[in-house]
Design an enzyme around this catalytic site. Structure first.
Site, PDB file in Angstrom:
ATOM      1  N   LYS A   1      -4.429  -1.951   6.717  1.00  0.00           N
ATOM      2  CA  LYS A   1      -3.189  -2.709   6.958  1.00  0.00           C
ATOM      3  C   LYS A   1      -2.050  -1.725   7.213  1.00  0.00           C
ATOM      4  O   LYS A   1      -1.346  -1.309   6.287  1.00  0.00           O
ATOM      5  CB  LYS A   1      -2.893  -3.611   5.745  1.00  0.00           C
TER       6      LYS A   1
ATOM      7  N   LYS B   1      -5.472  -6.069  -2.444  1.00  0.00           N
ATOM      8  CA  LYS B   1      -4.512  -5.263  -1.665  1.00  0.00           C
ATOM      9  C   LYS B   1      -3.833  -4.222  -2.542  1.00  0.00           C
ATOM     10  O   LYS B   1      -3.544  -4.480  -3.716  1.00  0.00           O
ATOM     11  CB  LYS B   1      -3.434  -6.165  -1.062  1.00  0.00           C
TER      12      LYS B   1
ATOM     13  N   ARG C   1       8.429 -21.152  -7.398  1.00  0.00           N
ATOM     14  CA  ARG C   1       7.634 -20.156  -6.656  1.00  0.00           C
ATOM     15  C   ARG C   1       6.299 -20.772  -6.254  1.00  0.00           C
ATOM     16  O   ARG C   1       5.823 -20.564  -5.139  1.00  0.00           O
ATOM     17  CB  ARG C   1       7.428 -18.893  -7.520  1.00  0.00           C
TER      18      ARG C   1
HETATM   19  P1  13P Z   1       5.567  -8.156   5.441  1.00  0.00           P
HETATM   20  O1  13P Z   1       4.707  -8.713   6.562  1.00  0.00           O
HETATM   21  O2  13P Z   1       6.703  -9.042   5.062  1.00  0.00           O
HETATM   22  O3  13P Z   1       5.922  -6.718   5.674  1.00  0.00           O
HETATM   23  O4  13P Z   1       4.647  -8.176   4.133  1.00  0.00           O
HETATM   24  C1  13P Z   1       3.364  -7.724   4.231  1.00  0.00           C
HETATM   25  C2  13P Z   1       2.959  -7.115   2.951  1.00  0.00           C
HETATM   26  O5  13P Z   1       2.010  -7.546   2.345  1.00  0.00           O
HETATM   27  C3  13P Z   1       3.712  -5.960   2.457  1.00  0.00           C
HETATM   28  O6  13P Z   1       3.005  -5.346   1.442  1.00  0.00           O
END
Ligand code: 13P
Length: 335
Positions: free
Chosen positions: A217, A134, A44
């Site tokens: 986001k 996040k 990973r």
């Molecule tokens: P994706 O762009 O693959 O949707 O992932 C973004 C993300 O951080 C989802 O929480």
């Protein structure tokens, strides 16, 4: 200008975007097993370190979202991962929610957990070098969903999270994701996403979050992946802008879209069109996971020793999305 606003602009200003490399161990295991690579902590990190050492980190990637395991790992050159990222000029960030669990009272929906002990965890991440965080709320979409309960409980959690993160001097990424799964039309997605985002801002304001120091986001406005009524990329861009203009307070410095299951090209093309039509003051950039990593991961899985080849693919996607974040992308650049 506040310190948090400065950080937000550093992450998504000047066409830069975010690499979402914060897949949980479960999700990363799925991504790796899809390409027949054993999911060990070493593998990973190996793939992620290749991305974090790419040249596009300096030119295109303003921030990287990490997972708890990664932020505590040490690179092959014996550096902290946060230092490896900072040295490129990009900022390290961290996913701090602990995942979406069944929502009591509406068991077909999810509520994101992770508020207990959050302040203490944040202090630790800040010490390791994180500058932003996040938290993802996830919403099913159908005739009956998202329910009022899901809309209000996830907005409440996103706001409580954001307030604590700002108290700890980091920028919260606020991610309410209305999923793409289903037969719904783009109009349905527009309506439900609008309600979800409006409720999030109602709660963020109630919790006294400084809107100049967050990054939103959201999902783009798309027809469901099983919908018979797909719309054009131009329409996606226009509806997405219409939704965000209506629902996002003008203090918010910027928006970084998730890719949410769109193909790499779709995610780039839609972002480009959003910026070509953008008549707002919001920065419109990307915070892509799959849409930045998919091709690089596929190549690497068959050529694990070929670091340069893997980086070339990643650099290309990062460059294309950075052009799209300025409305300067075109299809012929892909060939
Ligand atoms: P994706 O762009 O693959 O949707 O992932 C973004 C993300 O951080 C989802 O929480």
């Amino acid at each position: 200008m506040s310190e948090l606003n400065n950080i937000a602009l550093k992450i998504i200003g000047n066409g830069k975007g975010i690499l979402a490399a914060d897949e949980s161990t479960n999700t990363m295991t799925k991504r790796l097993s899809d390409v027949n690579v054993p999911s060990t902590p070493e593998n990973r990190l190996l793939f992620r370190e290749i991305l974090f050492s790419s040249t596009s980190m300096t030119d295109c990637i303003g921030g990287v979202i990490l997972y708890d395991e990664t932020i505590k790992q040490i690179s092959s050159q014996k550096n902290k991962i946060t230092e490896l990222i900072s040295e490129t000029g990009s900022l390290p960030g961290i996913k701090v929610d602990t995942g979406a669990k069944i929502l009591a009272g509406s068991p077909d929906e999810k509520i994101t957990e992770g508020l207990d002990g959050l302040r203490e965890r944040l202090k630790e991440y800040y010490k390791i070098g994180a500058k932003f965080t996040k938290w993802r709320g996830v919403y099913n979409i159908s005739k009956d969903y998202p329910s009022k309960l899901s809309i209000s409980s996830n907005a409440h959690a996103l706001a409580r999270y954001s307030a604590i993160v700002q108290e700890c001097n980091m920028v919260p990424i606020v991610e309410p994701e209305v999923l793409m799964d289903g037969e719904h039309t783009a109009e349905d997605c527009y309506e439900k996403t609008s309600i979800v985002i409006e409720k999030c801002f109602e709660e963020l304001i109630l919790h006294k979050v400084d809107l100049k120091g967050i990054i939103l986001k959201p999902n783009m406005i798309l027809a469901g992946n099983k919908s018979k009524n797909k719309i054009s990329n131009n329409e996606v861009a226009k509806l997405t802008l219409k939704c965000l203009k209506k629902c996002v307070p003008s203090e918010v410095p910027g928006i970084a879209f998730l890719s949410g299951g769109q193909s790499e090209l779709e995610a780039t093309e839609n972002l480009d069109l959003i910026n070509k039509y953008n008549d707002t003051n919001f920065i419109m950039s990307y915070s892509y996971g799959r849409a930045l990593q998919q091709s690089a991961l596929k190549f690497w899985s068959k050529n694990t020793k070929n670091v340069e080849g893997t980086q070339k693919i990643f650099n290309h996607r990062a460059k294309m999305n950075t052009l799209a974040a300025q409305g300067n992308w075109s299809k012929d650049l892909e060939i």
